[in-house]
Enzyme design. Structure first.
Site, PDB file in Angstrom:
ATOM      1  N   PRO A   2       0.753  -0.931  -0.075  1.00 37.75           N
ATOM      2  CA  PRO A   2       0.102   0.054   0.108  1.00 37.75           C
ATOM      3  C   PRO A   2       0.982   1.320   0.139  1.00 37.75           C
ATOM      4  O   PRO A   2       1.734   1.396   0.927  1.00 37.75           O
ATOM      5  CB  PRO A   2      -0.738  -0.117   1.481  1.00 37.75           C
ATOM      6  CG  PRO A   2       0.000  -1.120   2.114  1.00 37.75           C
ATOM      7  CD  PRO A   2       0.922  -1.585   1.459  1.00 37.75           C
ATOM      8  N   GLU A   3       0.553   2.093  -0.903  1.00 38.90           N
ATOM      9  CA  GLU A   3       1.201   3.400  -0.995  1.00 38.90           C
ATOM     10  C   GLU A   3       0.079   4.217  -0.735  1.00 38.90           C
ATOM     11  O   GLU A   3      -0.976   3.848  -0.473  1.00 38.90           O
ATOM     12  CB  GLU A   3       1.980   3.613  -2.260  1.00 38.90           C
ATOM     13  CG  GLU A   3       3.032   2.711  -2.592  1.00 38.90           C
ATOM     14  CD  GLU A   3       3.911   2.745  -3.783  1.00 38.90           C
ATOM     15  OE1 GLU A   3       3.873   3.722  -4.246  1.00 38.90           O
ATOM     16  OE2 GLU A   3       4.343   1.720  -4.212  1.00 38.90           O
ATOM     17  N   HIS A  95      -4.397 -15.492   8.913  1.00 36.73           N
ATOM     18  CA  HIS A  95      -3.718 -14.123   8.997  1.00 36.73           C
ATOM     19  C   HIS A  95      -4.491 -12.940   9.369  1.00 36.73           C
ATOM     20  O   HIS A  95      -4.336 -11.771   9.347  1.00 36.73           O
ATOM     21  CB  HIS A  95      -2.990 -13.701   7.716  1.00 36.73           C
ATOM     22  CG  HIS A  95      -1.824 -14.920   7.604  1.00 36.73           C
ATOM     23  ND1 HIS A  95      -0.629 -15.050   8.328  1.00 36.73           N
ATOM     24  CD2 HIS A  95      -1.739 -15.744   6.559  1.00 36.73           C
ATOM     25  CE1 HIS A  95      -0.246 -16.305   7.675  1.00 36.73           C
ATOM     26  NE2 HIS A  95      -0.636 -16.554   6.591  1.00 36.73           N
ATOM     27  N   ARG A 114       2.395 -11.052   6.168  1.00 38.33           N
ATOM     28  CA  ARG A 114       3.910 -10.544   6.576  1.00 38.33           C
ATOM     29  C   ARG A 114       4.203 -10.018   8.032  1.00 38.33           C
ATOM     30  O   ARG A 114       5.068  -9.988   8.472  1.00 38.33           O
ATOM     31  CB  ARG A 114       4.444  -9.942   5.404  1.00 38.33           C
ATOM     32  CG  ARG A 114       4.562 -10.772   4.287  1.00 38.33           C
ATOM     33  CD  ARG A 114       4.889  -9.932   3.038  1.00 38.33           C
ATOM     34  NE  ARG A 114       6.644  -9.715   3.117  1.00 38.33           N
ATOM     35  CZ  ARG A 114       7.333  -9.291   2.029  1.00 38.33           C
ATOM     36  NH1 ARG A 114       6.719  -8.578   1.187  1.00 38.33           N
ATOM     37  NH2 ARG A 114       8.713  -9.123   2.410  1.00 38.33           N
TER      38      ARG A 114
END
Length: 273
Positions: A2-3, A95, A114
């Site tokens: 994500p930017e 997750h 992650r």
DNA sequence: CGCTCCACCTGAACGC
DNA sequence: TGCGTTCAGGTGGAGC
């Protein structure tokens, strides 16, 4: 993932769905995110009413009525927020680390394989942004301010644009796209850009970020909107992940991939100087 | 202080 | 099918 555009999309969708919602329950299934979630996290959030949702840089800030505490969310590389209209199931994905249930029955889940993402409850979020650069879509981000902040920078313009202290919100994808649009070679030294080039860069940054937001962000693998849909800006990439293809600008030269600080940069050597 | 590099994680894609 | 390798959108801190 994500930017700025992806975080902006997620933040807007959260605002739409969650303003005035009251937290009924918080369940932390995995505390080991980027920062360990402390034991008091759940209790401190329960019964709070959401009063604001804002994005700053790549952070989502959740404000509440009657307290100065702010929930600061960062999606890291692989984080997702999903919003469910009603909590139908207690079957969680491996997750899905943090689950918020609201009194309305709505549910918010934080998913992050992650675990580079974070959720932090803090009283002084402004301190986080003390050193972070200007918001690229704000009026105080201009050619003059950019040129000023690149003065004395010995690094490449690619590295400088990734540096959140210089400008907030850009990441590896959008830096390649923006430099291509502004026709600036990624290996140029930041301090050598003249005012015209800074101006071209500022306008490329604003345009590309706005278009990416309009397209729901870019989905390469991890980014999803809060309803699970993908963004589509990757279909408009001129250079990112386009190694070996013809440059869409000059139609002559092939897009090349180089490594800068061990991260991929894509560019057209004919168009970018 | 400024800059580069690495560690932090998991999973997907690829080559053998 | 399986196993090893490589790579991925971020960033804080170590090291120079």
């Amino acid at each position: 993932m994500p930017e700025l555009p992806e975080v902006e999309i997620v933040c807007r969708e959260m605002r739409q769905a969650l303003l005035t919602q009251i937290i009924q329950k918080v369940e932390v299934r995995e505390r080991r995110l980027r920062f360990l979630i402390p034991p008091a996290f759940e209790k401190n959030l329960e019964h709070l009413t959401i009063s604001s949702l804002q994005r700053r840089a790549k952070y989502i800030l959740v404000g509440f009525q009657g307290t100065s505490d702010t929930l600061v969310i960062h999606l890291g590389m692989s984080g997702r927020i999903s919003l469910l209209p009603s909590a139908e199931s207690t079957l969680y994905h491996k997750h899905e680390h943090v689950i918020f249930t609201f009194t309305s029955g709505k549910e918010m889940r934080f998913f992050d394989p992650r675990r580079f993402g974070s959720m932090v409850l803090m009283t002084t979020p402004a301190s986080l942004f003390h050193k972070i650069g200007p918001e690229p879509l704000s009026k105080d981000f201009s050619a003059i301010t950019l040129k000023d902040s690149l003065l004395n920078k010995k690094s490449s313009i690619k590295s400088a644009l990734l540096n959140q202290h210089i400008i907030a919100g850009l990441g590896n994808i959008y830096v390649s796209e923006v430099l291509h649009k502004a026709q600036i070679h990624p290996e140029r030294l930041a301090k050598d850009l003249n005012l015209y080039e800074c101006d071209a860069l500022v306008s490329a940054i604003k345009k590309i970020l706005q278009r990416a937001i309009a397209a729901g962000g870019s989905t390469l693998r991890d980014h999803q909107r809060t309803n699970g849909e993908a963004g589509s800006f990757q279909k408009q990439f001129a250079v990112y992940n386009q190694e070996g293809k013809n440059c869409p600008n000059c139609q002559e030269s092939m897009i090349e991939r180089i490594l800068q600080a061990n991260r991929s940069t894509y560019f057209c050597k004919k168009c970018q100087h």
